[in-house]
Design an enzyme around this catalytic site. Sequence first.
Site, short mmCIF file in Angstrom:
data_model
loop_
_atom_site.label_atom_id
_atom_site.label_comp_id
_atom_site.label_asym_id
_atom_site.label_seq_id
_atom_site.Cartn_x
_atom_site.Cartn_y
_atom_site.Cartn_z
N CYS A 88 0.82 -1.20 0.00
CA CYS A 88 0.00 0.00 0.00
C CYS A 88 0.87 1.27 0.00
O CYS A 88 1.52 1.53 -1.00
CB CYS A 88 -0.98 -0.08 1.17
N HIS A 207 -3.31 -5.19 1.87
CA HIS A 207 -2.58 -5.39 3.13
C HIS A 207 -2.48 -6.86 3.52
O HIS A 207 -3.32 -7.35 4.29
CB HIS A 207 -3.29 -4.63 4.27
N GLU A 209 -0.58 -8.26 5.54
CA GLU A 209 -0.26 -8.45 6.96
C GLU A 209 -1.53 -8.50 7.81
O GLU A 209 -1.47 -8.83 8.98
CB GLU A 209 0.69 -7.35 7.45
N1 GLN Z 1 -3.82 6.23 1.13
C1 GLN Z 1 -2.51 5.96 1.65
C2 GLN Z 1 -1.45 6.85 1.00
O1 GLN Z 1 -1.74 7.56 0.11
C3 GLN Z 1 -2.15 4.51 1.50
C4 GLN Z 1 -3.13 3.68 2.25
C5 GLN Z 1 -2.54 2.49 2.93
O2 GLN Z 1 -1.33 2.30 3.02
N2 GLN Z 1 -3.42 1.71 3.48
O3 GLN Z 1 -0.34 6.81 1.39
#
Ligand code: GLN
Length: 229
Positions: A88, A207, A209
């Site tokens: 992410c 995610h 994890e």
């Molecule tokens: N929206 C977050 C960002 O722009 C990423 C979201 C996440 O890591 N769950 O960094």
Amino acid sequence: MLSIGLAMLQGARHEHAEALRGAARELGIDLEIVPCRTASDVVDDLDGLVLPGGESTTMRIASRYESLLNALFDWMERHPQRPVLGTCAGAILMANPEDGRTRFLNVSIDRNAWGRQRQSFEAEVTVMLETPISSKIPVAVASRGASTHHPLEVHSQAAPLLDTGYPGVFIRAPRFDASDLQCTPIAMLGEEVVGVLDGSRLGLTFHPELTLDRRFHRWLLSEATLRGE
Ligand code: GLN
């Protein structure tokens, strides 16, 4: 003993540590997790690295003082063979290091492209990545509250077998831009690429994890064992 650096930038760090320990148990590997809080923690002895999710802007700002992000990127440039798992926000940082460096994942990525926190969702993802042990281990799916930073509650449910798909947890997730994809897609949500592999770097917009299916963490550990320079 395998030594994996865990970037303590912000976000879902402790869940990654737990997932790494679980994967190490599944593979019977001796693992040391090295929490990387300052640049000096990012030592050359690390066999691999995890860049957790969270909020990439906060990560960039928070790491300025200690130059942590710079040190992590420097490490990745010095050790192109060693595996890195970015989830992410971690994938955002790898695809867009934003400081004139060559990107570590050769793909464009759009932040928050699924919408706001309320549009976070769970969905089954198809994974095309060879990971050690693809036996029929029942998995449980983890859940968490509306806020990304509440302690994680893990609950079991009638879970899919590993081979049928992966429980993808998308939290204010970014999207890869398919028109600028110059690395290998390894995870799909329908037609949408949600995971990419670029050499030894793996980027996921969800995610892993937050589930008990440790296949991506097992991938990291087994690559780290194989590719140690
Ligand atoms: N929206 C977050 C960002 O722009 C990423 C979201 C996440 O890591 N769950 O960094």
